[in-house]
Write a protein that holds these residues in place. Structure first.
Motif, PDB file in Angstrom:
ATOM      1  N   LEU A  58       0.711  -1.192   0.024  1.00 17.76           N
ATOM      2  CA  LEU A  58      -0.094  -0.018   0.120  1.00 17.76           C
ATOM      3  C   LEU A  58       0.960   1.381  -0.099  1.00 17.76           C
ATOM      4  CD1 LEU A  58      -2.530  -1.135   2.641  1.00 17.76           C
ATOM      5  CD2 LEU A  58      -2.797  -1.137   0.291  1.00 17.76           C
ATOM      6  N   ARG A  59       0.909   2.172  -0.989  1.00 15.76           N
ATOM      7  CA  ARG A  59       1.560   3.247  -1.157  1.00 15.76           C
ATOM      8  C   ARG A  59       0.885   4.416  -0.332  1.00 15.76           C
ATOM      9  NH1 ARG A  59       3.197   7.972  -2.116  1.00 15.76           N
ATOM     10  NH2 ARG A  59       0.938   8.607  -2.410  1.00 15.76           N
ATOM     11  N   ALA A  60       2.098   5.147   0.388  1.00  9.28           N
ATOM     12  CA  ALA A  60       1.333   6.308   1.114  1.00  9.28           C
ATOM     13  C   ALA A  60       2.435   7.130   1.687  1.00  9.28           C
ATOM     14  CB  ALA A  60       0.377   5.987   2.403  1.00  9.28           C
ATOM     15  N   ASP A  61       2.603   8.221   1.493  1.00 10.54           N
ATOM     16  CA  ASP A  61       3.550   9.057   2.353  1.00 10.54           C
ATOM     17  C   ASP A  61       3.117   9.310   3.612  1.00 10.54           C
ATOM     18  OD1 ASP A  61       5.293  11.079   3.269  1.00 10.54           O
ATOM     19  OD2 ASP A  61       5.432  12.146   1.389  1.00 10.54           O
ATOM     20  N   VAL A  62       3.664   8.816   4.618  1.00 12.01           N
ATOM     21  CA  VAL A  62       3.067   8.997   6.149  1.00 12.01           C
ATOM     22  C   VAL A  62       3.262  10.635   6.570  1.00 12.01           C
ATOM     23  CG1 VAL A  62       3.384   6.680   6.701  1.00 12.01           C
ATOM     24  CG2 VAL A  62       5.258   8.244   7.428  1.00 12.01           C
ATOM     25  N   ALA A  63       3.965  11.137   6.004  1.00 11.00           N
ATOM     26  CA  ALA A  63       4.191  12.657   6.391  1.00 11.00           C
ATOM     27  C   ALA A  63       2.936  13.459   5.898  1.00 11.00           C
ATOM     28  CB  ALA A  63       5.369  13.305   5.839  1.00 11.00           C
ATOM     29  N   ALA A 104      13.908  23.992   5.784  1.00 10.28           N
ATOM     30  CA  ALA A 104      13.368  23.007   5.213  1.00 10.28           C
ATOM     31  C   ALA A 104      13.768  21.533   5.338  1.00 10.28           C
ATOM     32  CB  ALA A 104      13.431  23.292   3.626  1.00 10.28           C
ATOM     33  N   ARG A 105      15.040  21.397   5.607  1.00 15.07           N
ATOM     34  CA  ARG A 105      15.476  20.126   5.945  1.00 15.07           C
ATOM     35  C   ARG A 105      15.142  19.533   7.223  1.00 15.07           C
ATOM     36  NH1 ARG A 105      21.268  17.403   6.719  1.00 15.07           N
ATOM     37  NH2 ARG A 105      21.071  16.297   8.664  1.00 15.07           N
ATOM     38  N   VAL A 106      15.100  20.246   8.250  1.00 16.82           N
ATOM     39  CA  VAL A 106      14.513  19.880   9.691  1.00 16.82           C
ATOM     40  C   VAL A 106      13.125  19.625   9.391  1.00 16.82           C
ATOM     41  CG1 VAL A 106      14.052  20.586  11.957  1.00 16.82           C
ATOM     42  CG2 VAL A 106      16.320  21.321  10.656  1.00 16.82           C
ATOM     43  N   ARG A 107      12.313  20.511   8.763  1.00 17.89           N
ATOM     44  CA  ARG A 107      10.765  19.934   8.617  1.00 17.89           C
ATOM     45  C   ARG A 107      10.390  18.772   8.019  1.00 17.89           C
ATOM     46  NH1 ARG A 107      10.388  25.878   7.211  1.00 17.89           N
ATOM     47  NH2 ARG A 107       9.641  26.968   8.920  1.00 17.89           N
ATOM     48  N   ARG A 108      11.378  18.588   6.957  1.00 18.46           N
ATOM     49  CA  ARG A 108      11.101  17.217   6.247  1.00 18.46           C
ATOM     50  C   ARG A 108      11.434  16.041   7.119  1.00 18.46           C
ATOM     51  NH1 ARG A 108      14.151  19.798   1.903  1.00 18.46           N
ATOM     52  NH2 ARG A 108      16.100  18.842   2.605  1.00 18.46           N
ATOM     53  N   VAL A 109      12.462  16.301   7.905  1.00 21.74           N
ATOM     54  CA  VAL A 109      12.750  15.304   8.853  1.00 21.74           C
ATOM     55  C   VAL A 109      11.615  15.010   9.976  1.00 21.74           C
ATOM     56  CG1 VAL A 109      14.389  14.301  10.852  1.00 21.74           C
ATOM     57  CG2 VAL A 109      15.224  15.402   8.583  1.00 21.74           C
ATOM     58  N   LEU A 110      11.275  16.249  10.722  1.00 16.55           N
ATOM     59  CA  LEU A 110      10.449  16.162  11.593  1.00 16.55           C
ATOM     60  C   LEU A 110       8.938  15.772  10.951  1.00 16.55           C
ATOM     61  CD1 LEU A 110      10.885  19.186  13.425  1.00 16.55           C
ATOM     62  CD2 LEU A 110      11.664  17.035  14.193  1.00 16.55           C
ATOM     63  N   ASP A 111       8.487  16.196   9.883  1.00 21.70           N
ATOM     64  CA  ASP A 111       7.290  15.509   9.201  1.00 21.70           C
ATOM     65  C   ASP A 111       7.320  14.069   9.046  1.00 21.70           C
ATOM     66  OD1 ASP A 111       6.198  18.181   9.265  1.00 21.70           O
ATOM     67  OD2 ASP A 111       6.387  18.433   7.101  1.00 21.70           O
ATOM     68  N   ALA A 112       8.357  13.672   8.551  1.00 16.08           N
ATOM     69  CA  ALA A 112       8.445  11.936   8.507  1.00 16.08           C
ATOM     70  C   ALA A 112       8.623  11.455   9.527  1.00 16.08           C
ATOM     71  CB  ALA A 112       9.427  11.668   7.339  1.00 16.08           C
ATOM     72  N   ASN A 113       9.340  11.764  10.751  1.00 13.89           N
ATOM     73  CA  ASN A 113       9.720  11.008  11.783  1.00 13.89           C
ATOM     74  C   ASN A 113       8.997  11.321  13.091  1.00 13.89           C
ATOM     75  OD1 ASN A 113      11.665  10.199   9.997  1.00 13.89           O
ATOM     76  ND2 ASN A 113      13.526  11.021  11.074  1.00 13.89           N
ATOM     77  N   VAL A 114       8.313  12.481  13.128  1.00 14.20           N
ATOM     78  CA  VAL A 114       7.338  12.790  14.250  1.00 14.20           C
ATOM     79  C   VAL A 114       5.729  12.846  13.735  1.00 14.20           C
ATOM     80  CG1 VAL A 114       6.894  14.176  16.007  1.00 14.20           C
ATOM     81  CG2 VAL A 114       9.176  13.981  15.358  1.00 14.20           C
ATOM     82  N   VAL A 115       5.616  13.869  12.764  1.00 15.94           N
ATOM     83  CA  VAL A 115       4.434  14.060  12.514  1.00 15.94           C
ATOM     84  C   VAL A 115       3.529  12.706  11.939  1.00 15.94           C
ATOM     85  CG1 VAL A 115       2.630  15.473  11.206  1.00 15.94           C
ATOM     86  CG2 VAL A 115       4.642  16.276  12.089  1.00 15.94           C
ATOM     87  N   GLY A 116       4.354  11.992  10.978  1.00 14.55           N
ATOM     88  CA  GLY A 116       3.661  10.774  10.338  1.00 14.55           C
ATOM     89  C   GLY A 116       3.492   9.819  11.352  1.00 14.55           C
ATOM     90  N   PRO A 117       4.607   9.400  12.259  1.00 12.25           N
ATOM     91  CA  PRO A 117       4.040   8.173  13.199  1.00 12.25           C
ATOM     92  C   PRO A 117       2.847   8.770  14.184  1.00 12.25           C
ATOM     93  CG  PRO A 117       6.280   8.528  12.993  1.00 12.25           C
ATOM     94  CD  PRO A 117       5.628   9.807  12.392  1.00 12.25           C
ATOM     95  N   LEU A 118       2.743   9.850  14.455  1.00  6.77           N
ATOM     96  CA  LEU A 118       1.844  10.577  15.290  1.00  6.77           C
ATOM     97  C   LEU A 118       0.489  10.328  14.684  1.00  6.77           C
ATOM     98  CD1 LEU A 118       1.667  13.753  17.618  1.00  6.77           C
ATOM     99  CD2 LEU A 118      -0.192  12.957  16.512  1.00  6.77           C
ATOM    100  N   LEU A 119       0.412  10.723  13.350  1.00  7.54           N
ATOM    101  CA  LEU A 119      -0.794  10.456  12.673  1.00  7.54           C
ATOM    102  C   LEU A 119      -1.324   8.927  12.344  1.00  7.54           C
ATOM    103  CD1 LEU A 119      -0.428  13.273   9.738  1.00  7.54           C
ATOM    104  CD2 LEU A 119      -1.885  13.221  11.748  1.00  7.54           C
TER     105      LEU A 119
END
Length: 249
Positions: A58-63, A104-119
């Motif tokens: 199943l394809r999805a970007d968790v961010a 921009a770099r920091v936001r990419r990392v936080l979106d993928a590694n924190v926001v994504g898992p939280l969602l």
């Protein structure tokens, strides 16, 4: 009897792929999430099916919030239940000191590694919590020993994101402890995966393994075994805890 269903994010390679395969061996139907590499995810699915298991890619970007919602809707449509979530998807960027990072770099990392898992946790709780009519379940968040060491000179942003993931793990575990859901984390150390190439140093594990008390890097399968134990009934009284799979670091 219907198989239990586990969703593993970022399961096309490395720790995620090893977890998906081992989960299938333990009797789970496996939703193999991926972001870009469909061929890799389908190869994991084929390996599971060839061994008599049940899996779907199943394809999805968790961010991306909408894609997370769509991912869980696809699991609903395919299996009609969810018993376990492994938040494994994560990214790191090229090795650099903090004074060389941009927002921009920091936001990419936080979106993928924190926001994504939280969602993903949000969607899993909505399905598994007895408060919402669910039958309970288990969540394992894949953190990193970097959350403890800080990764100076390389990935302080990545380490910070994993520290946040650890805090999410602790807080959520207490929030849903009376609702049939256990939430735990694993902290891998230097593991032989393709992720190091993303940081610009494919051979990083071999360079740093001399700093590990066991003097070797770990294999994805060794992390997967810890994850599957935390998902299992053998860990029925464990929540809000962590297993470090790091050779003693």
């Amino acid at each position: 009897m219907q198989r239990k269903v586990v969703l593993v994010t970022g399961a096309g390679r490395g720790i995620g792929a090893a977890t998906a395969v081992l989960a299938a061996e333990r009797g789970y139907a496996v939703a193999v999430n991926y972001r870009r590499d469909a061929d890799a995810a389908e190869a994991v699915v084929a390996r599971i099916r060839d061994a008599g298991g049940d899996a779907v890619a199943l394809r999805a970007d968790v961010a991306v919030e909408g894609e997370v919602a769509g991912l869980f809707s696809q699991v609903d449509a395919r299996y009609g239940r969810l018993d376990a979530l492994v938040n494994n998807a994560g990214i790191l960027e090229t090795q650099v000191r903090v004074d060389g990072m941009d927002a921009a770099r920091v936001r990419r990392v936080l979106d993928a590694n924190v926001v994504g898992p939280l969602l993903c946790c949000r969607e899993a709780v909505r399905r598994m919590s007895t408060r919402h009519g669910g039958r309970g379940g288990a969540i394992v968040n894949v953190s990193s020993v970097a959350a403890l060491t800080g990764s100076p000179g390389e990935y302080v942003d990545y380490a910070a994101s994993k520290g946040a993931l650890d805090t999410l793990t602790r807080g959520l575990s207490q929030e849903v402890a009376q609702e049939g859901i256990r939430v735990n984390g694993v902290r891998p150390g230097f593991i032989y995966t393709d992720m190091h190439a993303s940081g610009g140093e494919p051979g990083r594990v071999d360079r740093v393994k001399a700093f590990v008390p066991m003097r070797r890097g770990g294999q994805p399968e060794e992390v997967a075994q810890a994850i599957l134990w935390l998902l299992s009934d053998e860990a029925s009284y464990s929540t809000g805890g962590f297993i470090d799979v790091a050779g003693g670091r």
